[in-house]
Write a protein that holds these residues in place. Structure first.
Motif, mmCIF file in Angstrom:
data_model
loop_
_atom_site.group_PDB
_atom_site.id
_atom_site.type_symbol
_atom_site.label_atom_id
_atom_site.label_comp_id
_atom_site.label_asym_id
_atom_site.label_seq_id
_atom_site.Cartn_x
_atom_site.Cartn_y
_atom_site.Cartn_z
ATOM 1 N N ALA A 1 0.807 -1.289 0.005
ATOM 2 C CA ALA A 1 -0.018 0.104 -0.005
ATOM 3 C C ALA A 1 0.902 1.304 0.095
ATOM 4 N N VAL A 2 0.531 2.386 -0.707
ATOM 5 C CA VAL A 2 1.166 3.574 -0.811
ATOM 6 C C VAL A 2 0.189 4.656 -0.774
ATOM 7 N N SER A 3 0.215 5.820 -0.094
ATOM 8 C CA SER A 3 -0.572 6.727 -0.060
ATOM 9 C C SER A 3 0.265 8.170 -0.081
ATOM 10 N N CYS A 4 -0.337 9.285 -0.788
ATOM 11 C CA CYS A 4 0.277 10.236 -0.877
ATOM 12 C C CYS A 4 -0.222 11.483 0.210
ATOM 13 N N PRO A 5 0.473 11.844 1.282
ATOM 14 C CA PRO A 5 0.077 12.523 2.319
ATOM 15 C C PRO A 5 -0.228 14.156 1.704
ATOM 16 N N HIS A 6 0.304 14.438 0.264
ATOM 17 C CA HIS A 6 0.096 15.667 -0.210
ATOM 18 C C HIS A 6 -1.212 15.872 -0.621
ATOM 19 N N CYS A 7 -1.680 14.869 -1.522
ATOM 20 C CA CYS A 7 -2.663 15.171 -2.264
ATOM 21 C C CYS A 7 -3.969 13.905 -1.778
ATOM 22 N N GLY A 8 -3.442 13.024 -1.306
ATOM 23 C CA GLY A 8 -4.394 11.733 -0.862
ATOM 24 C C GLY A 8 -4.630 10.905 -1.806
ATOM 25 N N ALA A 9 -3.854 10.639 -2.794
ATOM 26 C CA ALA A 9 -3.879 9.645 -3.692
ATOM 27 C C ALA A 9 -3.603 8.313 -2.906
ATOM 28 N N ALA A 10 -4.231 7.233 -3.132
ATOM 29 C CA ALA A 10 -3.765 5.936 -2.537
ATOM 30 C C ALA A 10 -4.166 4.769 -3.502
ATOM 31 N N THR A 11 -3.284 3.754 -2.904
ATOM 32 C CA THR A 11 -3.406 2.428 -3.649
ATOM 33 C C THR A 11 -3.049 1.290 -2.444
ATOM 34 N N GLN A 12 -3.888 0.102 -2.582
ATOM 35 C CA GLN A 12 -3.766 -0.900 -1.742
ATOM 36 C C GLN A 12 -2.633 -1.630 -2.005
ATOM 37 N N ASN A 13 -2.113 -1.441 -3.485
ATOM 38 C CA ASN A 13 -0.999 -2.233 -4.085
ATOM 39 C C ASN A 13 -0.300 -1.944 -5.276
ATOM 40 N N TRP A 14 0.699 -0.938 -5.105
ATOM 41 C CA TRP A 14 1.113 -0.121 -6.158
ATOM 42 C C TRP A 14 1.582 -0.847 -7.473
ATOM 43 N N ARG A 15 2.005 -2.191 -7.179
ATOM 44 C CA ARG A 15 2.350 -2.947 -8.396
ATOM 45 C C ARG A 15 1.230 -3.612 -9.241
ATOM 46 N N ASP A 16 -0.058 -3.823 -8.763
ATOM 47 C CA ASP A 16 -0.895 -4.320 -9.123
ATOM 48 C C ASP A 16 -2.088 -3.432 -9.681
ATOM 49 N N ASP A 17 -2.117 -2.085 -9.226
ATOM 50 C CA ASP A 17 -2.917 -1.152 -9.401
ATOM 51 C C ASP A 17 -2.889 -0.739 -10.889
ATOM 52 N N LEU A 18 -4.042 -1.002 -11.696
ATOM 53 C CA LEU A 18 -4.032 -0.694 -13.248
ATOM 54 C C LEU A 18 -3.761 0.711 -13.367
ATOM 55 N N THR A 19 -4.383 1.596 -12.571
ATOM 56 C CA THR A 19 -3.935 3.062 -12.976
ATOM 57 C C THR A 19 -2.572 3.552 -12.561
#
Length: 133
Positions: free
Chosen positions: A72-90
């Motif tokens: 999981a990775v999230s951006c404290p600046h803009c709030g973007a987030a994903t549960q899996n940075w490798r598998d997220d299609l976006t």
């Protein structure tokens, strides 16, 4: 020149030629000659660097911390987030650096911020740097 092969000159306000529009029939004839000259201009000005996935795999291979790795990775600046940075299609985050010391560095595609995940023996700390404006 037949009417169907007329050239159209596109000029600026000072009547300097900025472009020439040619008919499709003419383009098909000259394209094989023009393509080698034009190809370098058709490439984007910026090619995104390749993610250091082999360094990331090495990081995972030697993982021996007291907690499971979380993708999981999230951006404290803009709030973007994903549960899996490798598998997220976006693919909202691009891995910029990975090392055996436990550091993973990501760039947020939404705002350009840099996110650093610092993996310590018993916890993970997140730091970020706001995007340059």
């Amino acid at each position: 020149m037949p009417d169907s092969l007329q050239l159209l000159y596109i000029t600026d306000d000072d009547r300097h030629i900025q472009a020439v529009q040619i008919p499709w029939k003419l383009w098909r004839k000259i394209e094989p000659l023009a393509r080698p000259v034009l190809d370098p201009f058709m490439k984007p000005d910026f090619e995104e660097p390749v993610e250091p996935l082999s360094a990331f795999e090495e990081f995972l291979h030697y993982w021996d911390f007291r907690y499971p790795y979380s993708p999981a990775v999230s951006c404290p600046h803009c709030g973007a987030a994903t549960q899996n940075w490798r598998d997220d299609l976006t693919h909202p985050f691009r891995l910029a650096n990975a090392n055996l010391g436990g550091l993973l560095v990501f760039h947020c595609r939404a705002c350009g911020a840099t996110i650093r995940q610092k993996h310590f023996r018993d916890h993970m700390a997140v730091e970020h740097t706001a995007p340059k404006t």
